[in-house]
Write a protein that holds these residues in place. Structure first.
Motif, PDB file in Angstrom:
ATOM      1  N   ILE A   1      51.044  49.076  37.266  1.00  0.00           N
ATOM      2  CA  ILE A   1      50.510  50.404  37.587  1.00  0.00           C
ATOM      3  C   ILE A   1      49.008  50.314  37.402  1.00  0.00           C
ATOM      4  O   ILE A   1      48.538  49.724  36.426  1.00  0.00           O
ATOM      5  N   GLU A   2      48.271  50.878  38.357  1.00  0.00           N
ATOM      6  CA  GLU A   2      46.810  50.926  38.228  1.00  0.00           C
ATOM      7  C   GLU A   2      46.416  52.370  37.939  1.00  0.00           C
ATOM      8  O   GLU A   2      46.370  53.199  38.853  1.00  0.00           O
ATOM      9  N   PRO A   3      46.158  52.706  36.670  1.00  0.00           N
ATOM     10  CA  PRO A   3      45.893  54.108  36.337  1.00  0.00           C
ATOM     11  C   PRO A   3      44.569  54.611  36.930  1.00  0.00           C
ATOM     12  O   PRO A   3      43.614  53.848  37.082  1.00  0.00           O
TER      13      PRO A   3
ATOM     14  N   ILE B   1      44.070  47.292  35.134  1.00  0.00           N
ATOM     15  CA  ILE B   1      43.017  48.206  34.668  1.00  0.00           C
ATOM     16  C   ILE B   1      41.751  48.046  35.511  1.00  0.00           C
ATOM     17  O   ILE B   1      41.206  46.949  35.628  1.00  0.00           O
ATOM     18  N   GLU B   2      41.310  49.164  36.082  1.00  0.00           N
ATOM     19  CA  GLU B   2      40.065  49.153  36.857  1.00  0.00           C
ATOM     20  C   GLU B   2      38.959  49.825  36.047  1.00  0.00           C
ATOM     21  O   GLU B   2      39.126  50.950  35.563  1.00  0.00           O
ATOM     22  N   ALA B   3      37.819  49.143  35.954  1.00  0.00           N
ATOM     23  CA  ALA B   3      36.713  49.645  35.120  1.00  0.00           C
ATOM     24  C   ALA B   3      36.278  51.055  35.538  1.00  0.00           C
ATOM     25  O   ALA B   3      36.137  51.954  34.704  1.00  0.00           O
ATOM     26  N   ASN B   4      36.084  51.258  36.829  1.00  0.00           N
ATOM     27  CA  ASN B   4      35.600  52.557  37.304  1.00  0.00           C
ATOM     28  C   ASN B   4      36.627  53.672  37.077  1.00  0.00           C
ATOM     29  O   ASN B   4      36.276  54.820  36.838  1.00  0.00           O
ATOM     30  N   HIS B   5      37.915  53.323  37.112  1.00  0.00           N
ATOM     31  CA  HIS B   5      38.949  54.326  36.834  1.00  0.00           C
ATOM     32  C   HIS B   5      38.927  54.716  35.362  1.00  0.00           C
ATOM     33  O   HIS B   5      39.176  55.873  35.010  1.00  0.00           O
ATOM     34  N   ALA B   6      38.651  53.730  34.504  1.00  0.00           N
ATOM     35  CA  ALA B   6      38.592  54.008  33.059  1.00  0.00           C
ATOM     36  C   ALA B   6      37.516  55.046  32.776  1.00  0.00           C
ATOM     37  O   ALA B   6      37.753  56.034  32.069  1.00  0.00           O
TER      38      ALA B   6
ATOM     39  N   ILE C   1      43.124  42.952  36.197  1.00  0.00           N
ATOM     40  CA  ILE C   1      41.897  43.776  36.141  1.00  0.00           C
ATOM     41  C   ILE C   1      41.327  43.963  37.535  1.00  0.00           C
ATOM     42  O   ILE C   1      41.263  43.008  38.318  1.00  0.00           O
ATOM     43  N   ASP C   2      40.941  45.201  37.851  1.00  0.00           N
ATOM     44  CA  ASP C   2      40.123  45.439  39.041  1.00  0.00           C
ATOM     45  C   ASP C   2      38.681  45.520  38.558  1.00  0.00           C
ATOM     46  O   ASP C   2      38.270  46.490  37.896  1.00  0.00           O
ATOM     47  N   ALA C   3      37.935  44.472  38.845  1.00  0.00           N
ATOM     48  CA  ALA C   3      36.594  44.316  38.296  1.00  0.00           C
ATOM     49  C   ALA C   3      35.576  45.036  39.186  1.00  0.00           C
ATOM     50  O   ALA C   3      35.357  44.636  40.330  1.00  0.00           O
TER      51      ALA C   3
ATOM     52  N   PHE D   1      37.878  41.737  42.536  1.00  0.00           N
ATOM     53  CA  PHE D   1      36.675  42.536  42.782  1.00  0.00           C
ATOM     54  C   PHE D   1      37.007  43.688  43.720  1.00  0.00           C
ATOM     55  O   PHE D   1      36.832  43.589  44.936  1.00  0.00           O
ATOM     56  N   ASP D   2      37.504  44.761  43.114  1.00  0.00           N
ATOM     57  CA  ASP D   2      37.740  45.991  43.884  1.00  0.00           C
ATOM     58  C   ASP D   2      36.391  46.703  43.971  1.00  0.00           C
ATOM     59  O   ASP D   2      36.157  47.731  43.340  1.00  0.00           O
ATOM     60  N   ALA D   3      35.494  46.080  44.711  1.00  0.00           N
ATOM     61  CA  ALA D   3      34.088  46.498  44.731  1.00  0.00           C
ATOM     62  C   ALA D   3      33.541  46.350  46.144  1.00  0.00           C
ATOM     63  O   ALA D   3      33.991  45.496  46.902  1.00  0.00           O
TER      64      ALA D   3
HETATM   65 CO    CO Z   1      41.590  49.289  42.305  1.00  0.00          CO
END
Ligand code: CO
Ligand code: XUL
Length: 444
Positions: free
Chosen positions: A231-233, A267-272, A295-297, A337-339
């Protein structure tokens, strides 16, 4: 096959003093840190959607970059050109993984049978390309948020018909993930949430999402998928309130519905940060629950309240991330890299600069996190901070006692000794001194 990124060479490590824009300054794939090669600590992945798809369109303007790769967009020829571009891109950077949504790979047709036929064709082509390279799929997923049919959600939809289309997409995306050797399968609940409780049965919607996930696990295992489901919160965007708000919420959901053995967190940094947490908070919550998967960096912008998906440049955050990852014993997934490039960084060269920046940022983060661990002062301080639980009464607390016994102990003491300082400024200073001095790679 003709080269697409003709102005960009193979990117090599040249060291921190290099001024070459097309060289790594810190990412040295085979360098050993804490007993493992950098590339094993950091299995980097390319996100098909941003890198090969996103061309700068935003709410206020159209594309600024050309990602046609010489073919007409919306055609299978273009879909294949994206594969060519993606493989050349990954090979030039030494990236060994990619992530995809089903509809990143091919133009979606009106009829799902035709979309699936196109997916078969393109995945055959990708498999061909994979041969003779080290490139594999990190994870796959189904895009259940772009098609208008999903405007009321996918697993959380009010329509049984739409629910079946979501199931069909998941089934196909799982087939593709297995076919391409994927390590994981992601659920990002883009439209799994609500805008108003006035039209929403929250309990029913969440139960239906869990049913869909259970069916996905059953089907995935039946076709030989042995990897993790993730799951990607994300707390919001596109919905006002998304059900997978943050790691703690998603983990509670998985436990409630008996899905916790098959799922972990992506875990995606921007979502956190959108959820009002730090990136490392989300990593720690996942890790202490045995659910740190992938991780989605990327990184957000504290001045903007949305998901800007920027390439990571913040070495402090990357260091804290790698500290958590090392302590957790690594990831089962990788660093995707979800960037995307900023809208005005619109050339092929910029695509490479984004990845060079992100890879170097995480390489530095890895080096510095290893140095913090090897230095030992932070870990020692944390251990010492809880040392009272190693005393006789402390041990009693840990091994089981009664409220009466503890109350009697407190009464005997009368008052507590001076509370010990948390020493936050001292600890921040240690981190800075390691970040900003010439600390080279740890010896081990
Ligand atoms: Co993402
Ligand atoms: C959206 C997002 C997605 C997921 C995959 O914010 O992060 O791209 O990573 O669906």
């Amino acid at each position: 096959m003709s080269e697409i990124f003709v102005n960009v060479p193979v990117i090599k490590y040249e060291g921190k003093d290099s001024k070459n824009p097309f060289a790594f300054k810190f990412y040295d794939a085979d360098r050993v840190i804490l007993g493992k090669k950098m590339k094993e600590h950091l299995p980097f992945a390319m996100a098909w959607w941003h890198n090969l798809g996103a061309a700068g369109t935003d709410m206020f303007g159209r594309d600024t970059a050309d990602k046609s790769f010489g073919a007409e967009k919306g055609t299978m020829e273009h879909a294949k050109k994206k594969v060519d571009a993606g493989f050349e891109f990954m090979q030039k950077l030494g990236i060994e993984y990619f992530c995809f949504h089903d509809v990143d790979l091919v133009p979606e047709a009106d009829d799902i049978k035709e979309t699936n036929r196109r997916l078969d064709e393109i995945s055959d082509y990708i498999l061909e390309k994979m041969q003779g390279t080290d490139i594999k799929c990190l994870w796959g997923t189904a895009n259940m948020f772009s098609n208008p049919r999903f405007m009321n959600g996918a697993g959380s939809t009010n329509s049984a018909e739409v629910y079946c289309f979501a199931a069909a997409q998941i089934k196909k995306a799982l087939d593709l993930t297995v076919k391409l050797g994927g390590r994981g399968y992601v659920f990002w609940g883009g439209r799994e949430g609500y805008e108003t409780l006035l039209n929403t049965d929250m309990k029913f919607e969440q139960e239906n999402i869990a049913r869909l996930m259970k069916m996905a696990v059953e089907y995935g295992r039946s076709i030989g998928f042995t990897g993790d489901f993730y799951i990607e919160p994300k707390p919001k965007e596109p919905m006002k309130h998304q059900y997978d708000f943050d790691a703690a919420t998603a983990i509670g959901f998985l436990r409630q519905y008996g899905l916790d053995k098959d799922f972990k967190m992506n875990i995606e940094a921007n979502h956190a940060t959108l959820a009002g947490h730090t990136f490392r908070h989300e990593l720690r919550v996942s890790a202490i629950n045995g659910m740190l998967g992938s991780i989605d960096a990327n990184q957000g912008d504290t001045l903007l309240g949305w998901d800007t998906d920027e390439f990571p440049s913040d070495v402090y955050e990357a260091t804290m991330c790698m500290y958590e990852v090392i302590k957790a014993g690594g990831l089962t997934g990788g660093f995707n890299f979800d960037a995307k490039n900023r809208r005005s960084s619109n050339t092929y060269e910029d695509m490479f600069h984004g990845f060079i920046l992100g890879m170097d940022t995480f390489a530095l983060g890895l080096i510095k996190a290893a140095a913090i661990i090897e230095d030992g002062r932070i870990d020692d301080f944390v251990r010492e901070r809880y040392a009272s639980f190693e005393s006789e009464i402390g041990k009693e607390i840990l091994h089981g006692t009664t409220l009466q016994r503890l109350a009697a102990y407190a009464e005997k003491l009368g008052s507590t000794s001076e509370p010990a300082s948390g020493r936050q400024e001292y600890l921040n200073g240690i981190v800075n001194s390691i970040l900003f001095t010439e600390v080279d790679c740890p010896k081990k």
